[in-house]
Design a protein around this motif. Structure first.
Motif, PDB file in Angstrom:
ATOM      1  N   VAL A   5       9.464   9.006  10.800  1.00 18.52           N
ATOM      2  CA  VAL A   5       8.742   8.767   9.554  1.00 18.52           C
ATOM      3  C   VAL A   5       9.250   9.787   8.540  1.00 18.52           C
ATOM      4  O   VAL A   5       9.108  10.989   8.735  1.00 18.52           O
ATOM      5  CB  VAL A   5       7.221   8.924   9.742  1.00 18.52           C
ATOM      6  N   TRP A   6       9.853   9.306   7.463  1.00 24.74           N
ATOM      7  CA  TRP A   6      10.455  10.194   6.473  1.00 24.74           C
ATOM      8  C   TRP A   6       9.477  10.586   5.370  1.00 24.74           C
ATOM      9  O   TRP A   6       9.588  11.665   4.793  1.00 24.74           O
ATOM     10  CB  TRP A   6      11.673   9.521   5.839  1.00 24.74           C
ATOM     11  N   GLY A   7       8.557   9.702   5.065  1.00 27.76           N
ATOM     12  CA  GLY A   7       7.635   9.967   3.964  1.00 27.76           C
ATOM     13  C   GLY A   7       6.843   8.722   3.637  1.00 27.76           C
ATOM     14  O   GLY A   7       6.576   7.885   4.504  1.00 27.76           O
ATOM     15  N   GLY A   8       6.470   8.577   2.357  1.00 31.30           N
ATOM     16  CA  GLY A   8       5.673   7.424   1.964  1.00 31.30           C
ATOM     17  C   GLY A   8       5.775   7.173   0.476  1.00 31.30           C
ATOM     18  O   GLY A   8       6.215   8.032  -0.301  1.00 31.30           O
ATOM     19  N   VAL A   9       5.356   5.974   0.056  1.00 29.34           N
ATOM     20  CA  VAL A   9       5.373   5.594  -1.356  1.00 29.34           C
ATOM     21  C   VAL A   9       3.975   5.146  -1.752  1.00 29.34           C
ATOM     22  O   VAL A   9       3.247   4.550  -0.947  1.00 29.34           O
ATOM     23  CB  VAL A   9       6.413   4.480  -1.624  1.00 29.34           C
ATOM     24  N   VAL A  10       3.591   5.460  -2.977  1.00 33.21           N
ATOM     25  CA  VAL A  10       2.288   5.080  -3.535  1.00 33.21           C
ATOM     26  C   VAL A  10       2.541   4.325  -4.830  1.00 33.21           C
ATOM     27  O   VAL A  10       3.346   4.762  -5.664  1.00 33.21           O
ATOM     28  CB  VAL A  10       1.409   6.311  -3.812  1.00 33.21           C
ATOM     29  N   LEU A  11       1.850   3.190  -5.010  1.00 33.51           N
ATOM     30  CA  LEU A  11       1.946   2.409  -6.234  1.00 33.51           C
ATOM     31  C   LEU A  11       0.559   2.194  -6.811  1.00 33.51           C
ATOM     32  O   LEU A  11      -0.420   2.045  -6.074  1.00 33.51           O
ATOM     33  CB  LEU A  11       2.600   1.049  -5.963  1.00 33.51           C
ATOM     34  N   LEU A  12       0.469   2.160  -8.152  1.00 34.36           N
ATOM     35  CA  LEU A  12      -0.776   1.883  -8.857  1.00 34.36           C
ATOM     36  C   LEU A  12      -0.598   0.662  -9.744  1.00 34.36           C
ATOM     37  O   LEU A  12       0.494   0.443 -10.297  1.00 34.36           O
ATOM     38  CB  LEU A  12      -1.189   3.073  -9.731  1.00 34.36           C
ATOM     39  N   LEU A  62       3.452  16.909   3.181  1.00 37.51           N
ATOM     40  CA  LEU A  62       4.116  15.906   2.359  1.00 37.51           C
ATOM     41  C   LEU A  62       4.344  16.504   0.980  1.00 37.51           C
ATOM     42  O   LEU A  62       3.442  17.115   0.405  1.00 37.51           O
ATOM     43  CB  LEU A  62       3.249  14.653   2.231  1.00 37.51           C
ATOM     44  N   ARG A  63       5.547  16.306   0.449  1.00 39.62           N
ATOM     45  CA  ARG A  63       5.868  16.848  -0.869  1.00 39.62           C
ATOM     46  C   ARG A  63       6.188  15.701  -1.814  1.00 39.62           C
ATOM     47  O   ARG A  63       6.972  14.807  -1.492  1.00 39.62           O
ATOM     48  CB  ARG A  63       7.048  17.806  -0.777  1.00 39.62           C
ATOM     49  N   LEU A  64       5.575  15.717  -2.999  1.00 39.97           N
ATOM     50  CA  LEU A  64       5.869  14.722  -4.020  1.00 39.97           C
ATOM     51  C   LEU A  64       7.254  15.000  -4.590  1.00 39.97           C
ATOM     52  O   LEU A  64       7.515  16.092  -5.105  1.00 39.97           O
ATOM     53  CB  LEU A  64       4.813  14.788  -5.130  1.00 39.97           C
ATOM     54  N   VAL A  65       8.159  14.019  -4.517  1.00 43.76           N
ATOM     55  CA  VAL A  65       9.526  14.229  -4.986  1.00 43.76           C
ATOM     56  C   VAL A  65       9.884  13.336  -6.161  1.00 43.76           C
ATOM     57  O   VAL A  65      10.777  13.676  -6.940  1.00 43.76           O
ATOM     58  CB  VAL A  65      10.545  14.018  -3.843  1.00 43.76           C
ATOM     59  N   LEU A  66       9.220  12.174  -6.294  1.00 42.20           N
ATOM     60  CA  LEU A  66       9.493  11.264  -7.404  1.00 42.20           C
ATOM     61  C   LEU A  66       8.167  10.829  -8.018  1.00 42.20           C
ATOM     62  O   LEU A  66       7.210  10.526  -7.298  1.00 42.20           O
ATOM     63  CB  LEU A  66      10.273  10.032  -6.945  1.00 42.20           C
ATOM     64  N   LEU A  67       8.147  10.754  -9.343  1.00 43.79           N
ATOM     65  CA  LEU A  67       6.928  10.395 -10.065  1.00 43.79           C
ATOM     66  C   LEU A  67       7.310   9.547 -11.265  1.00 43.79           C
ATOM     67  O   LEU A  67       8.210   9.907 -12.031  1.00 43.79           O
ATOM     68  CB  LEU A  67       6.210  11.671 -10.522  1.00 43.79           C
ATOM     69  N   SER A  68       6.632   8.408 -11.431  1.00 42.20           N
ATOM     70  CA  SER A  68       6.930   7.533 -12.559  1.00 42.20           C
ATOM     71  C   SER A  68       5.641   6.884 -13.050  1.00 42.20           C
ATOM     72  O   SER A  68       4.817   6.444 -12.242  1.00 42.20           O
ATOM     73  CB  SER A  68       7.933   6.445 -12.152  1.00 42.20           C
ATOM     74  N   GLY A  69       5.476   6.832 -14.362  1.00 40.85           N
ATOM     75  CA  GLY A  69       4.361   6.097 -14.945  1.00 40.85           C
ATOM     76  C   GLY A  69       3.130   6.911 -15.238  1.00 40.85           C
ATOM     77  O   GLY A  69       2.237   6.438 -15.944  1.00 40.85           O
ATOM     78  N   VAL A  70       2.995   8.116 -14.691  1.00 42.27           N
ATOM     79  CA  VAL A  70       1.872   9.006 -14.987  1.00 42.27           C
ATOM     80  C   VAL A  70       2.415  10.419 -15.176  1.00 42.27           C
ATOM     81  O   VAL A  70       3.459  10.766 -14.612  1.00 42.27           O
ATOM     82  CB  VAL A  70       0.804   9.006 -13.866  1.00 42.27           C
ATOM     83  N   PRO A  71       1.737  11.247 -15.959  1.00 41.67           N
ATOM     84  CA  PRO A  71       2.228  12.617 -16.167  1.00 41.67           C
ATOM     85  C   PRO A  71       2.037  13.480 -14.929  1.00 41.67           C
ATOM     86  O   PRO A  71       1.227  13.183 -14.051  1.00 41.67           O
ATOM     87  CB  PRO A  71       1.364  13.118 -17.334  1.00 41.67           C
ATOM     88  N   ALA A 126       4.036  -2.755 -10.811  1.00 47.97           N
ATOM     89  CA  ALA A 126       3.227  -1.541 -10.697  1.00 47.97           C
ATOM     90  C   ALA A 126       3.328  -0.711 -11.970  1.00 47.97           C
ATOM     91  O   ALA A 126       4.382  -0.640 -12.608  1.00 47.97           O
ATOM     92  CB  ALA A 126       3.674  -0.721  -9.495  1.00 47.97           C
ATOM     93  N   SER A 127       2.245  -0.065 -12.331  1.00 51.92           N
ATOM     94  CA  SER A 127       2.229   0.775 -13.527  1.00 51.92           C
ATOM     95  C   SER A 127       2.648   2.213 -13.230  1.00 51.92           C
ATOM     96  O   SER A 127       3.037   2.936 -14.140  1.00 51.92           O
ATOM     97  CB  SER A 127       0.831   0.770 -14.147  1.00 51.92           C
ATOM     98  N   ALA A 128       2.539   2.632 -11.988  1.00 53.45           N
ATOM     99  CA  ALA A 128       2.919   3.996 -11.614  1.00 53.45           C
ATOM    100  C   ALA A 128       3.435   3.996 -10.185  1.00 53.45           C
ATOM    101  O   ALA A 128       3.051   3.144  -9.369  1.00 53.45           O
ATOM    102  CB  ALA A 128       1.736   4.955 -11.747  1.00 53.45           C
TER     103      ALA A 128
END
Length: 711
Positions: A102-109, A29-38, A14-16
């Motif tokens: 359900v704790w949250g979720g993950v998104v991949l690009l 839902l709160r974004l807590v981790l971010l990788s690969g995009v600003p 995955a790129s992001a």
């Protein structure tokens, strides 16, 4: 979890990657981790309502895997994402959940060079990540006290190779200096981290002045949105792209962008084609079959920094989101959580006009103590946030000195040195004001002032609609609450417990109801129902149905006849709404149970031995469809120690779930419950909807247990 995300991106290519967590006590839902995009690219989705039409929210609500196979599918299924990121990429979203929560979720690009589906190994990596993350979150939740959620997303940088050998680094620097073309490096935020001499000469700027800045901000002739848009496209799609800038009398420059996980390498070379000629198709266009990108004609240098492409995309996204916001709370959350990360302010205060005063209804970047001191100011007060309402004209203060010149006694919040005071006017009427503040002095060029003024207009319209919605919603909720029983009176020979859970935040009022009626000294009648619709009309009709059932039950009528008579009443009222209803009569003298239903979900029965089943009751027609309908009454033994569960469909219905399977699962949970207290049983049966993310309807539950003789 950061290490787990990095490993998942490595294993799947995955790129992001983005990780979201559900906020405790809030359906967000709160974004807590971010990788690969600003951060700027992810800004519109830093906080997401769990009922939003967003892939990760859908994955969480439905506990399923979501796959989007490219730009066309994204635009079709999630148009707001396609609006902000109109680029070609693949996306997967999956829930982070265990058997209970359900704790949250993950998104991949991924870039579109990836195969059109994940293979078995990649799916297993994704599933393993979700399981491991759920265990980590469970372990964290069991701590005393549990660790707090981060207030801002943590950017996870890709693992870099070990530090380069100094001699090799020097050789690489010499190489770039000998190249006949310009080259520079941008980080993921678009800031220049390196530029060679040739590139600095081509763009006619000093290297020292460019380092740490974004090219389209530092070079006035690059103020056209094309450069920033190409940078965003390269970052999101991970595909090379290019464009040419035509600078009038100066030489045209061709830019080639080559992205990877750490940033973008840019090659700059002069071009001799005449002004107006299109560029050669870049690698991105060649791969996708798109038309070549046109040359960009650099306009005359503007007097100040322009508003970039990202801000325009963010404005479009916010406009679409505000059009869907229901109540004032929704508007406040959208404004506060999107404007701060997306439009650049460090602080925000949103005020609402209420009985001639400005009430603070939302803020970010300020302490609670500071904003409370200024809550409730009269709209006639000689302060800027009130004065802009009187004039309807925004006011901008580029520096602290400008603010003090206009208002010598204005309060100062440390770390704020520029302000925008924006009136919120809807249909010619003032509804509030918006204050944006910035850490550094800010010139507020005309384009930015126009953008912020448009922003204020959108917020004002949304706030006016939301206030009207909240008034109607409050009336309906009060009506429904008044019509529901405030408590269940003790009955001889039985134990009872009830739960009523309103639908998630932002949903309309429902028509769910329940009641327990003492018909005779030895007979108790329980009723549960659901009126069609979600408004004041549904709530009012619910009260009439409940009153009718109560009157007929106390007259000694059988369950089937109660439904038939109530049905005739609805026909007389011409209510134009349907109602499901289930009646259960408990005959304590003869240990028997009589049931009748009008299209309502069947009850559950747990016997004294602990076994539970879904009872088969003849499904009568919904109330209010036809005037003359007969409803069958069935009779069953009512053993001491047995429990009957009556419920509305909100307890068992969810997108993607078979209702028969859900009812069987509910019967299983009732069977395995070891709680002796009936209230504990009720809590166990509603736990999955109370803390889950999928509930979109009200829930009513009524439990009735026949006491054993010894109890």
């Amino acid at each position: 979890m950061a290490a787990v995300l990095t490993g998942l991106m490595r294993d799947t290519g995955a790129s992001a990657g983005l990780v979201y967590l559900l906020v405790p006590g809030d359906r967000m839902l709160r974004l807590v981790l971010l990788s690969g995009v600003p951060r700027e690219v992810a800004a519109p989705w830093v906080r997401i309502p769990v009922d939003a039409p967003i892939p990760v929210a859908d994955a969480i609500r439905e506990r399923t895997y979501v796959w989007l196979g490219g730009r066309q599918e994204i635009a079709h299924r999630y148009p707001k994402i396609g609006m902000v990121l109109p680029y070609d990429f693949l996306l997967a979203a999956a829930p982070i959940a265990d058997s209970a929560i359900v704790w949250g979720g993950v998104v991949l690009l991924w870039p579109v060079s990836h195969p059109p589906q994940l293979d078995a190994r990649e799916r297993e990596s994704l599933d393993a990540h979700c399981r491991l993350s759920a265990r980590l979150l469970r372990r964290a939740a069991d701590q005393d006290p549990p660790p707090p959620h981060p207030t801002a997303p943590l950017v996870v940088h890709p693992v870099r190779p070990s530090e380069a050998d100094p001699a090799l680094a020097a050789a690489a620097l010499d190489l770039t200096e000998r190249l006949p073309v310009g080259c520079c490096a941008l980080d993921l935020d678009g800031r220049i981290t390196f530029i060679n001499t040739a590139a600095a000469e081509l763009v006619n700027a000093g290297a020292a002045d460019l380092l740490g800045s974004r090219p389209w901000e530092a070079l006035l002739w690059l103020n056209d949105p094309a450069f920033e848009d190409r940078y965003r496209a390269a970052i999101v799609t991970r595909r090379p792209t290019s464009f040419t800038v035509v600078r009038g009398q100066a030489a045209s420059l061709h830019f080639e962008l080559y992205p990877d996980a750490t940033g973008i390498s840019v090659l700059i070379s002069p071009r001799e084609e005449p002004p107006g000629e299109e560029t050669t198709r870049g690698e991105e266009g060649a791969a996708s079959g798109e038309a070549p990108a046109p040359a960009v004609h650099a306009p005359p240098p503007p007097p100040a920094e322009p508003v970039g492409t990202a801000a325009v995309y963010q404005l479009m996204h916010l406009a679409a989101s505000l059009s869907e916001a229901a109540g004032v709370h929704d508007v406040v959350e959208l404004v506060a959580d999107q404007i701060v990360p997306a439009f650049g302010p460090d602080g925000l205060v949103l005020m609402n006009v209420d009985e001639g005063r400005l009430r603070i209804i939302g803020h970010r970047g300020y302490s609670e103590e500071f904003v409370e001191r200024y809550d409730g100011k009269p709209v006639t007060a000689p302060v800027t946030d009130a004065q802009v309402l009187a004039t309807g004209v925004p006011v901008f203060f580029p520096t602290y000195e400008d603010l003090v010149d206009a208002h010598p006694h204005a309060p100062r919040y440390e770390g704020r040195n520029a302000w925008a005071f924006l009136p919120l006017i809807a249909s010619g009427r003032p509804v509030g004001s918006l204050i944006l503040s910035y850490e550094r002095p800010r010139p507020f060029p005309s384009a930015e002032r126009a953008l912020l003024t448009s922003l204020a207009g959108l917020i004002a319209q949304a706030l006016a609609r939301a206030r009207l919605y909240d008034s109607e919603h409050s009336l309906a909720r009060s009506l429904q609450t008044a019509l529901l029983p405030h408590g269940l009176a003790p009955m001889p020979g039985i134990d009872v417990a009830a739960r009523y859970l309103p639908a998630g935040h932002g949903m309309d009022i429902g028509g769910d109801f329940y009641d327990l009626i003492r018909a005779t000294p030895t007979t108790v009648v329980a009723v549960i129902g659901d009126v069609q619709g979600h408004n004041t009309t549904a709530a009012a009709l619910m009260g009439q149905v409940r009153t009718a059932v109560h009157a007929h039950a106390t007259a000694g009528t059988s369950p089937g006849d109660i439904l038939a008579r109530t049905n005739r009443l609805l026909d007389d009222l011409d209510a134009d709404r349907f109602t499901s209803c289930l009646i259960a009569e408990f005959d304590l003298a003869h240990d028997r149970l009589r049931l009748a239903t009008a299209g309502h979900p069947p009850p559950l029965l747990r016997r004294a031995d602990g076994s539970a089943e879904v009872l088969e009751v003849p499904p009568g027609l919904l109330l209010g469809i036809a005037p003359d309908v007969a409803y069958d009454t069935v009779e069953l033994p009512w053993e001491p120690g047995s429990v009957l569960a009556l419920y509305t469909d909100g307890l068992v219905e969810a997108p993607g779930l078979d209702i028969g399977t859900s009812m069987a699962d509910l019967a299983e949970r009732l069977s395995v419950s070891r709680a002796r207290d009936l209230d504990r049983v009720a809590d166990e049966l509603t736990l999955h909807v109370k803390h889950g993310a999928h509930r979109t309807d009200d829930v009513a539950l009524l439990l009735v247990r026949r006491r054993s003789p010894e109890s």
